[in-house]
Write a protein that holds these residues in place. Structure first.
Motif, PDB file in Angstrom:
ATOM      1  N   ASP A 126     -24.977 -27.111   1.393  1.00  0.00           N
ATOM      2  CA  ASP A 126     -23.817 -27.781   1.974  1.00  0.00           C
ATOM      3  C   ASP A 126     -24.029 -29.286   2.050  1.00  0.00           C
ATOM      4  O   ASP A 126     -23.119 -30.071   1.777  1.00  0.00           O
ATOM      5  CB  ASP A 126     -23.526 -27.218   3.370  1.00  0.00           C
ATOM      6  CG  ASP A 126     -22.949 -25.811   3.309  1.00  0.00           C
ATOM      7  OD1 ASP A 126     -22.597 -25.377   2.195  1.00  0.00           O
ATOM      8  OD2 ASP A 126     -22.869 -25.152   4.353  1.00  0.00           O
ATOM      9  N   LEU A 127     -25.221 -29.706   2.419  1.00  0.00           N
ATOM     10  CA  LEU A 127     -25.520 -31.140   2.484  1.00  0.00           C
ATOM     11  C   LEU A 127     -25.425 -31.775   1.107  1.00  0.00           C
ATOM     12  O   LEU A 127     -25.002 -32.927   0.969  1.00  0.00           O
ATOM     13  CB  LEU A 127     -26.916 -31.357   3.077  1.00  0.00           C
ATOM     14  CG  LEU A 127     -27.040 -31.160   4.594  1.00  0.00           C
ATOM     15  CD1 LEU A 127     -28.492 -31.345   5.031  1.00  0.00           C
ATOM     16  CD2 LEU A 127     -26.141 -32.134   5.357  1.00  0.00           C
ATOM     17  N   TYR A 163     -23.379 -30.899  -1.266  1.00  0.00           N
ATOM     18  CA  TYR A 163     -21.957 -31.108  -1.543  1.00  0.00           C
ATOM     19  C   TYR A 163     -21.434 -32.345  -0.822  1.00  0.00           C
ATOM     20  O   TYR A 163     -20.646 -33.113  -1.386  1.00  0.00           O
ATOM     21  CB  TYR A 163     -21.146 -29.883  -1.101  1.00  0.00           C
ATOM     22  CG  TYR A 163     -21.406 -28.644  -1.924  1.00  0.00           C
ATOM     23  CD1 TYR A 163     -21.565 -28.719  -3.308  1.00  0.00           C
ATOM     24  CD2 TYR A 163     -21.483 -27.388  -1.326  1.00  0.00           C
ATOM     25  CE1 TYR A 163     -21.795 -27.583  -4.061  1.00  0.00           C
ATOM     26  CE2 TYR A 163     -21.711 -26.246  -2.081  1.00  0.00           C
ATOM     27  CZ  TYR A 163     -21.872 -26.347  -3.444  1.00  0.00           C
ATOM     28  OH  TYR A 163     -22.098 -25.231  -4.188  1.00  0.00           O
ATOM     29  N   VAL A 164     -21.874 -32.548   0.419  1.00  0.00           N
ATOM     30  CA  VAL A 164     -21.432 -33.709   1.191  1.00  0.00           C
ATOM     31  C   VAL A 164     -21.935 -35.001   0.539  1.00  0.00           C
ATOM     32  O   VAL A 164     -21.173 -35.970   0.393  1.00  0.00           O
ATOM     33  CB  VAL A 164     -21.930 -33.616   2.647  1.00  0.00           C
ATOM     34  CG1 VAL A 164     -21.621 -34.908   3.403  1.00  0.00           C
ATOM     35  CG2 VAL A 164     -21.281 -32.439   3.359  1.00  0.00           C
ATOM     36  N   GLY A 191     -19.557 -37.542  -1.193  1.00  0.00           N
ATOM     37  CA  GLY A 191     -19.581 -38.875  -0.592  1.00  0.00           C
ATOM     38  C   GLY A 191     -19.822 -39.961  -1.622  1.00  0.00           C
ATOM     39  O   GLY A 191     -19.262 -41.066  -1.537  1.00  0.00           O
ATOM     40  N   THR A 237     -15.653 -39.463  11.087  1.00  0.00           N
ATOM     41  CA  THR A 237     -16.882 -39.116  10.372  1.00  0.00           C
ATOM     42  C   THR A 237     -16.877 -37.656   9.940  1.00  0.00           C
ATOM     43  O   THR A 237     -17.223 -37.322   8.803  1.00  0.00           O
ATOM     44  CB  THR A 237     -18.113 -39.387  11.259  1.00  0.00           C
ATOM     45  OG1 THR A 237     -18.145 -40.769  11.616  1.00  0.00           O
ATOM     46  CG2 THR A 237     -19.397 -39.040  10.518  1.00  0.00           C
ATOM     47  N   ALA A 243     -16.782 -36.196   6.170  1.00  0.00           N
ATOM     48  CA  ALA A 243     -17.796 -35.239   5.704  1.00  0.00           C
ATOM     49  C   ALA A 243     -17.138 -33.986   5.143  1.00  0.00           C
ATOM     50  O   ALA A 243     -17.579 -33.443   4.117  1.00  0.00           O
ATOM     51  CB  ALA A 243     -18.733 -34.877   6.850  1.00  0.00           C
ATOM     52  N   GLY A 244     -16.066 -33.533   5.795  1.00  0.00           N
ATOM     53  CA  GLY A 244     -15.351 -32.356   5.307  1.00  0.00           C
ATOM     54  C   GLY A 244     -14.702 -32.602   3.954  1.00  0.00           C
ATOM     55  O   GLY A 244     -14.755 -31.754   3.059  1.00  0.00           O
ATOM     56  N   ALA A 255     -15.660 -34.896   1.779  1.00  0.00           N
ATOM     57  CA  ALA A 255     -16.749 -35.052   0.815  1.00  0.00           C
ATOM     58  C   ALA A 255     -17.292 -33.694   0.384  1.00  0.00           C
ATOM     59  O   ALA A 255     -17.598 -33.480  -0.796  1.00  0.00           O
ATOM     60  CB  ALA A 255     -17.869 -35.895   1.424  1.00  0.00           C
ATOM     61  N   TYR A 256     -17.388 -32.766   1.328  1.00  0.00           N
ATOM     62  CA  TYR A 256     -17.853 -31.413   1.009  1.00  0.00           C
ATOM     63  C   TYR A 256     -16.932 -30.756  -0.013  1.00  0.00           C
ATOM     64  O   TYR A 256     -17.382 -30.176  -1.010  1.00  0.00           O
ATOM     65  CB  TYR A 256     -17.913 -30.574   2.282  1.00  0.00           C
ATOM     66  CG  TYR A 256     -18.345 -29.145   2.063  1.00  0.00           C
ATOM     67  CD1 TYR A 256     -19.682 -28.788   2.143  1.00  0.00           C
ATOM     68  CD2 TYR A 256     -17.409 -28.154   1.778  1.00  0.00           C
ATOM     69  CE1 TYR A 256     -20.084 -27.473   1.945  1.00  0.00           C
ATOM     70  CE2 TYR A 256     -17.798 -26.838   1.567  1.00  0.00           C
ATOM     71  CZ  TYR A 256     -19.130 -26.508   1.650  1.00  0.00           C
ATOM     72  OH  TYR A 256     -19.512 -25.212   1.445  1.00  0.00           O
ATOM     73  N   TYR A 311     -17.998 -29.844  -3.844  1.00  0.00           N
ATOM     74  CA  TYR A 311     -17.930 -28.443  -4.283  1.00  0.00           C
ATOM     75  C   TYR A 311     -16.980 -28.284  -5.467  1.00  0.00           C
ATOM     76  O   TYR A 311     -17.299 -27.595  -6.447  1.00  0.00           O
ATOM     77  CB  TYR A 311     -17.467 -27.560  -3.122  1.00  0.00           C
ATOM     78  CG  TYR A 311     -17.119 -26.159  -3.549  1.00  0.00           C
ATOM     79  CD1 TYR A 311     -18.106 -25.232  -3.863  1.00  0.00           C
ATOM     80  CD2 TYR A 311     -15.786 -25.755  -3.651  1.00  0.00           C
ATOM     81  CE1 TYR A 311     -17.791 -23.948  -4.268  1.00  0.00           C
ATOM     82  CE2 TYR A 311     -15.450 -24.470  -4.049  1.00  0.00           C
ATOM     83  CZ  TYR A 311     -16.455 -23.575  -4.355  1.00  0.00           C
ATOM     84  OH  TYR A 311     -16.129 -22.307  -4.768  1.00  0.00           O
ATOM     85  N   SER A 334     -21.374 -34.880  -9.648  1.00  0.00           N
ATOM     86  CA  SER A 334     -20.712 -35.891  -8.814  1.00  0.00           C
ATOM     87  C   SER A 334     -21.033 -37.299  -9.311  1.00  0.00           C
ATOM     88  O   SER A 334     -20.170 -38.178  -9.348  1.00  0.00           O
ATOM     89  CB  SER A 334     -21.149 -35.744  -7.352  1.00  0.00           C
ATOM     90  OG  SER A 334     -20.721 -34.522  -6.818  1.00  0.00           O
TER      91      SER A 334
END
Length: 220
Positions: free
Chosen positions: A15-16, A18-19, A23, A46, A50-51, A53-54, A58, A137
């Motif tokens: 998950d990180l 993907y963020v 980002g 913030t 982050a959501g 960016a996730y 993904y 990305s």
């Protein structure tokens, strides 16, 4: 409990990624359209960023996995370029993999792998996801940075940033393919080791039975 901790750790790591990947694309987008970010964003902003960016990270990775650019699956039958990269990385030749045998090996892996095997497999998979997520990305970010370079009419910094992003992205994508190939080879090696151990146990058991029968005949 240990299995739950391992699962949560895997999910958090991916998950990180993907963020971070999303980002990176977001920052390149802001740079392209000259969007000024607030120096001290609120907690809600913030979390929202982050959501987003996730979701972006993904979507880019799984979207591009539908193309020949990247794959998130184990690499069983790599092309010439991936085989060359794998041989350079692993310093060993590529061992051809039968698809049916690999499917059996993959199904049995969770039950036959030791804790050390699982830790090594997990590291390979994690590095593969780092390459596929940040590589894809970064590739999109490189395109946005290239647009900045064109708009700025060849600004040295913008051009250098776009080229560096492109090189890094291609490197990460290449490594993700290598790790996918390494994953397949590793799973197969664990399976073959298990089969060899089973065969050795059967031979040992047969030898014990034969010895016992011989002793019985001698006693008679």
């Amino acid at each position: 409990m240990d299995e739950l901790v391992k699962t949560l750790k895997d999910f958090i790591t991916r998950d990180l990624l993907y963020v971070v990947g999303g980002g990176t694309v977001g920052l390149a987008f802001c740079y392209l359209f000259e969007v000024t970010l607030p120096p001290s964003p609120s907690t809600a902003a913030t979390l929202l960023a982050a959501g987003i960016a996730y979701g972006v990270g993904y979507a880019i990775q799984d979207g591009l996995s539908l193309t020949p650019i990247v794959t998130t699956a184990p690499v069983v039958d790599p092309g010439l370029v991936v085989r060359f990269l794998y041989q350079r990385f692993a310093r060993t030749g590529w061992v051809a993999i039968d698809r049916e045998t690999f499917n059996l090996a993959q199904e049995a892996f969770t039950t036959i792998a030791s804790d050390r095997d699982y830790a090594q497999w997990n590291r390979i998979v994690s590095l593969k996801h780092i390459g596929s997520t940040l590589g894809t990305s970064g590739l999109v970010a490189a395109g946005l940075l290239a647009a900045v370079a064109v708009r700025s009419k060849g600004d040295t910094f913008a051009v250098a940033l776009a080229i560096a992003s492109l090189i890094l992205s291609l490197t990460l994508l290449g490594l993700s393919w290598v790790k996918g190939a390494q994953q397949s080879q590793f799973v197969l090696s664990v399976y073959q080791r298990h089969l060899a151990a089973q065969a050795g146990s059967r031979r040992s058991a047969q030898g014990s039975v034969a010895t016992a029968n011989q002793r019985s005949e001698e006693d008679v």
